[in-house]
Design an enzyme around this catalytic site. Structure first.
Site, mmCIF file in Angstrom:
data_model
loop_
_atom_site.group_PDB
_atom_site.id
_atom_site.type_symbol
_atom_site.label_atom_id
_atom_site.label_comp_id
_atom_site.label_asym_id
_atom_site.label_seq_id
_atom_site.Cartn_x
_atom_site.Cartn_y
_atom_site.Cartn_z
ATOM 1 N N LYS A 1 14.279 -1.233 -0.338
ATOM 2 C CA LYS A 1 15.084 -1.648 -1.498
ATOM 3 C C LYS A 1 14.591 -0.992 -2.798
ATOM 4 O O LYS A 1 15.380 -0.440 -3.555
ATOM 5 C CB LYS A 1 15.046 -3.180 -1.618
ATOM 6 C CG LYS A 1 15.782 -3.871 -0.463
ATOM 7 C CD LYS A 1 15.673 -5.363 -0.510
ATOM 8 C CE LYS A 1 14.338 -5.906 -0.073
ATOM 9 N NZ LYS A 1 13.967 -5.680 1.336
ATOM 10 N N PRO B 1 5.270 -1.084 1.970
ATOM 11 C CA PRO B 1 4.343 -2.225 1.978
ATOM 12 C C PRO B 1 2.954 -1.773 2.412
ATOM 13 O O PRO B 1 2.813 -0.708 3.030
ATOM 14 C CB PRO B 1 4.955 -3.154 3.020
ATOM 15 C CG PRO B 1 5.809 -2.307 3.877
ATOM 16 C CD PRO B 1 6.221 -1.112 3.086
ATOM 17 N N SER C 1 3.130 -0.363 -5.595
ATOM 18 C CA SER C 1 3.277 -1.165 -4.365
ATOM 19 C C SER C 1 2.102 -2.109 -4.150
ATOM 20 O O SER C 1 2.195 -3.287 -4.451
ATOM 21 C CB SER C 1 3.492 -0.263 -3.163
ATOM 22 O OG SER C 1 4.869 0.034 -3.071
ATOM 23 N N ARG C 2 1.010 -1.609 -3.624
ATOM 24 C CA ARG C 2 -0.187 -2.436 -3.427
ATOM 25 C C ARG C 2 -1.411 -1.550 -3.643
ATOM 26 O O ARG C 2 -1.443 -0.387 -3.198
ATOM 27 C CB ARG C 2 -0.232 -3.031 -2.012
ATOM 28 C CG ARG C 2 0.716 -4.203 -1.788
ATOM 29 C CD ARG C 2 0.348 -5.448 -2.627
ATOM 30 N NE ARG C 2 1.293 -6.535 -2.434
ATOM 31 C CZ ARG C 2 2.344 -6.803 -3.203
ATOM 32 N NH1 ARG C 2 2.600 -6.039 -4.257
ATOM 33 N NH2 ARG C 2 3.122 -7.828 -2.957
ATOM 34 N N ASP D 1 0.329 0.168 -11.202
ATOM 35 C CA ASP D 1 0.621 -1.216 -11.609
ATOM 36 C C ASP D 1 -0.146 -2.176 -10.714
ATOM 37 O O ASP D 1 -0.073 -3.392 -10.906
ATOM 38 C CB ASP D 1 2.138 -1.462 -11.471
ATOM 39 C CG ASP D 1 2.550 -2.829 -11.988
ATOM 40 O OD1 ASP D 1 2.204 -3.132 -13.150
ATOM 41 O OD2 ASP D 1 3.201 -3.594 -11.250
ATOM 42 N N GLU E 1 -7.678 -6.069 -7.799
ATOM 43 C CA GLU E 1 -7.006 -6.678 -8.953
ATOM 44 C C GLU E 1 -7.146 -8.197 -9.025
ATOM 45 O O GLU E 1 -7.024 -8.770 -10.114
ATOM 46 C CB GLU E 1 -5.520 -6.287 -8.992
ATOM 47 C CG GLU E 1 -4.682 -6.897 -7.881
ATOM 48 C CD GLU E 1 -3.194 -6.525 -8.001
ATOM 49 O OE1 GLU E 1 -2.888 -5.330 -8.128
ATOM 50 O OE2 GLU E 1 -2.358 -7.440 -7.945
ATOM 51 N N HIS F 1 0.088 -5.364 -12.845
ATOM 52 C CA HIS F 1 1.053 -5.944 -11.892
ATOM 53 C C HIS F 1 2.223 -6.617 -12.624
ATOM 54 O O HIS F 1 2.516 -7.796 -12.404
ATOM 55 C CB HIS F 1 0.353 -6.942 -10.949
ATOM 56 C CG HIS F 1 0.978 -6.925 -9.577
ATOM 57 N ND1 HIS F 1 0.254 -6.848 -8.416
ATOM 58 C CD2 HIS F 1 2.284 -6.963 -9.185
ATOM 59 C CE1 HIS F 1 1.076 -6.847 -7.389
ATOM 60 N NE2 HIS F 1 2.319 -6.908 -7.824
HETATM 61 P P1 NAI Z 1 11.330 -3.058 1.685
HETATM 62 O O1 NAI Z 1 10.826 -3.847 2.832
HETATM 63 O O2 NAI Z 1 12.768 -3.170 1.286
HETATM 64 O O3 NAI Z 1 11.046 -1.499 1.944
HETATM 65 C C1 NAI Z 1 9.836 -0.992 2.396
HETATM 66 C C2 NAI Z 1 10.125 0.325 3.105
HETATM 67 O O4 NAI Z 1 8.867 0.915 3.425
HETATM 68 C C3 NAI Z 1 10.905 0.165 4.417
HETATM 69 O O5 NAI Z 1 12.013 1.047 4.412
HETATM 70 C C4 NAI Z 1 9.891 0.540 5.482
HETATM 71 O O6 NAI Z 1 10.484 1.186 6.598
HETATM 72 C C5 NAI Z 1 8.993 1.496 4.716
HETATM 73 N N1 NAI Z 1 7.653 1.661 5.281
HETATM 74 C C6 NAI Z 1 6.901 0.780 5.968
HETATM 75 N N2 NAI Z 1 5.699 1.338 6.284
HETATM 76 C C7 NAI Z 1 5.726 2.593 5.767
HETATM 77 C C8 NAI Z 1 4.803 3.655 5.756
HETATM 78 N N3 NAI Z 1 3.595 3.539 6.318
HETATM 79 N N4 NAI Z 1 5.154 4.794 5.138
HETATM 80 C C9 NAI Z 1 6.368 4.923 4.547
HETATM 81 N N5 NAI Z 1 7.287 3.948 4.525
HETATM 82 C C10 NAI Z 1 6.964 2.794 5.134
HETATM 83 O O7 NAI Z 1 10.370 -3.414 0.476
HETATM 84 P P2 NAI Z 1 10.705 -3.263 -1.077
HETATM 85 O O8 NAI Z 1 11.385 -4.486 -1.570
HETATM 86 O O9 NAI Z 1 11.329 -1.952 -1.303
HETATM 87 O O10 NAI Z 1 9.250 -3.273 -1.735
HETATM 88 C C11 NAI Z 1 8.344 -2.202 -1.514
HETATM 89 C C12 NAI Z 1 6.962 -2.624 -1.960
HETATM 90 O O11 NAI Z 1 6.944 -2.786 -3.371
HETATM 91 C C13 NAI Z 1 6.505 -4.003 -1.441
HETATM 92 O O12 NAI Z 1 5.984 -3.916 -0.139
HETATM 93 C C14 NAI Z 1 5.458 -4.395 -2.437
HETATM 94 O O13 NAI Z 1 4.204 -3.911 -1.987
HETATM 95 C C15 NAI Z 1 5.866 -3.632 -3.696
HETATM 96 N N6 NAI Z 1 6.268 -4.535 -4.772
HETATM 97 C C16 NAI Z 1 5.575 -4.486 -5.945
HETATM 98 C C17 NAI Z 1 5.889 -5.284 -7.000
HETATM 99 C C18 NAI Z 1 5.193 -5.203 -8.311
HETATM 100 O O14 NAI Z 1 5.402 -6.051 -9.192
HETATM 101 N N7 NAI Z 1 4.342 -4.208 -8.541
HETATM 102 C C19 NAI Z 1 6.984 -6.272 -6.885
HETATM 103 C C20 NAI Z 1 7.692 -6.215 -5.610
HETATM 104 C C21 NAI Z 1 7.322 -5.380 -4.604
#
Ligand code: NAI
Length: 333
Positions: A154, A206, A233-234, A258, A263, A295
């Protein structure tokens, strides 16, 4: 249902209480983070509500289960901080907010890129000091640059759409390619090819045990000199020590983060009157080409409203004995 809300800030009160008018749960807000030491605060609550830097490891889960807690409602999408295996063994249900605003995170990643490239943080301070010189502020056109996106779920998709608007060439790596991204012209390649060709590498996957320290000395070696690294991300996706070496060797030209591996000891608190003990973090802060935010990528009005809405809907589903679509299951038996 009685809910203990841990790591709560004024904005959590504001958004959860507004949303709770439609649900009528009994919310108690605790400022401390959930840890093994603070787990006793959960006594008498059927549900706890936690955020990303709460400790939800096996020890803490056993402590809260012993207090009678049945539900853990995460106010986050990420659940890498939860020991899901132990939760399942204890019969604790874990629910999350799978999507609240991918735009917020993607837009923040873009803000880091623009601020780093055009050195907005330096320019702001200079102008306030009546220093109108441009030396040291030279940037590059994003138009025509190659952006490598790791993870096109997403957030990655929104980010790809924004970068497409800038006229960037887009590469991506994701085990499950995204059709919207492909239609946009994103080319899926393997990680070494992405690292080798990208001017900017932005992480949107993730954190899993398999990609811990995805950016390390070896992957940095494959990147272009002067690469811009963005991590919203993390923290543990980056080996911070290797990245610091990369910055010193001028391999990494810009770093925008971020999130930070350690952290939990720092972020979300005002530590401006304390002496920070984390030397790695302090060293990172000392570089002129590093921009750190604490963050805040998720931190928009829209995202907080969505987080509160989904969190309370998850709790209500549990209270009414309904199946919850946002339940998180353990991958391991
Ligand atoms: P999502 O689940 O919609 O998308 C994650 C994508 O990563 C999926 O398409 C998956 O196939 C792919 N993926 C999984 N393992 C992978 C790898 N080893 N290499 C490449 N791609 C891989 O998650 P979304 O909503 O897009 O969020 C992504 C990340 O953003 C979250 O996991 C979280 O860590 C981070 N995040 C950070 C925030 C912040 O405030 N800094 C807030 C919300 C999310």
């Amino acid at each position: 249902m009685k809910v203990a809300v841990f790591s709560s800030k004024s904005y959590d009160h504001q958004f959860l209480e507004a949303e709770n008018l439609a649900h009528g749960h009994e919310l108690t807000f605790f400022e401390p983070r959930l840890t093994h030491e603070t787990a006793s605060l959960a006594a008498g609550y059927a549900a706890i509500c936690v955020f990303i830097n709460d400790t939800v490891d096996g020890e803490t889960l056993r402590a809260i289960a012993a207090q009678g807690v049945k539900l853990i409602a995460l106010r986050s999408a990420g659940f890498n901080h939860v020991d899901l295996k132990v939760a399942a063994q204890l019969g604790l249900l874990v629910v999350r907010v799978p999507a609240y605003s991918p735009y917020a995170v993607a837009e923040h990643a873009t803000a880091l890129i623009l601020a780093l490239n055009r050195k907005i943080y330096r320019a702001y301070n200079r102008v306030r000091d009546d220093n109108f010189a441009l030396e040291g502020l030279l940037g590059f056109d994003l138009h025509g640059s190659t952006v490598g996106i790791v993870g096109t779920g997403k957030v990655g998709q929104c980010f790809a759409q924004i970068m497409h608007g800038f006229g960037c060439r887009l590469l991506a790596y994701d085990p499950y390619p995204n059709e919207v991204c492909q239609q946009l012209g994103v080319v899926y390649v393997d990680l070494p090819a992405l690292f080798a060709a990208s001017d900017i590498v932005s992480l949107h996957c993730p954190l899993t045990p398999a990609n811990h320290h995805l950016i390390n000395a070896e992957s940095l070696e494959q990147m272009k000199p002067g690469v811009m690294l963005i991590n919203t991300s993390r923290g543990a996706l980056l080996d911070t020590t290797a990245v610091i070496e990369g910055i010193k060797a001028r391999k990494v030209g810009y770093l925008g983060i971020d999130v930070y591996e350690q952290e939990e000891a720092l972020f979300f608190e005002d530590l401006s009157n304390t002496v920070i003990q984390d030397d790695t973090f302090q060293l990172l802060q000392s570089f002129p080409n590093v921009l750190i935010t604490a963050h805040q990528a998720f931190f928009t009005r829209d995202a907080l409203k969505n987080i509160a809405e989904t969190t309370l809907a998850n709790i209500t589903a549990f209270a009414e004995g309904q199946p919850c679509v946002n339940q998180v299951f353990s991958a391991q038996p």
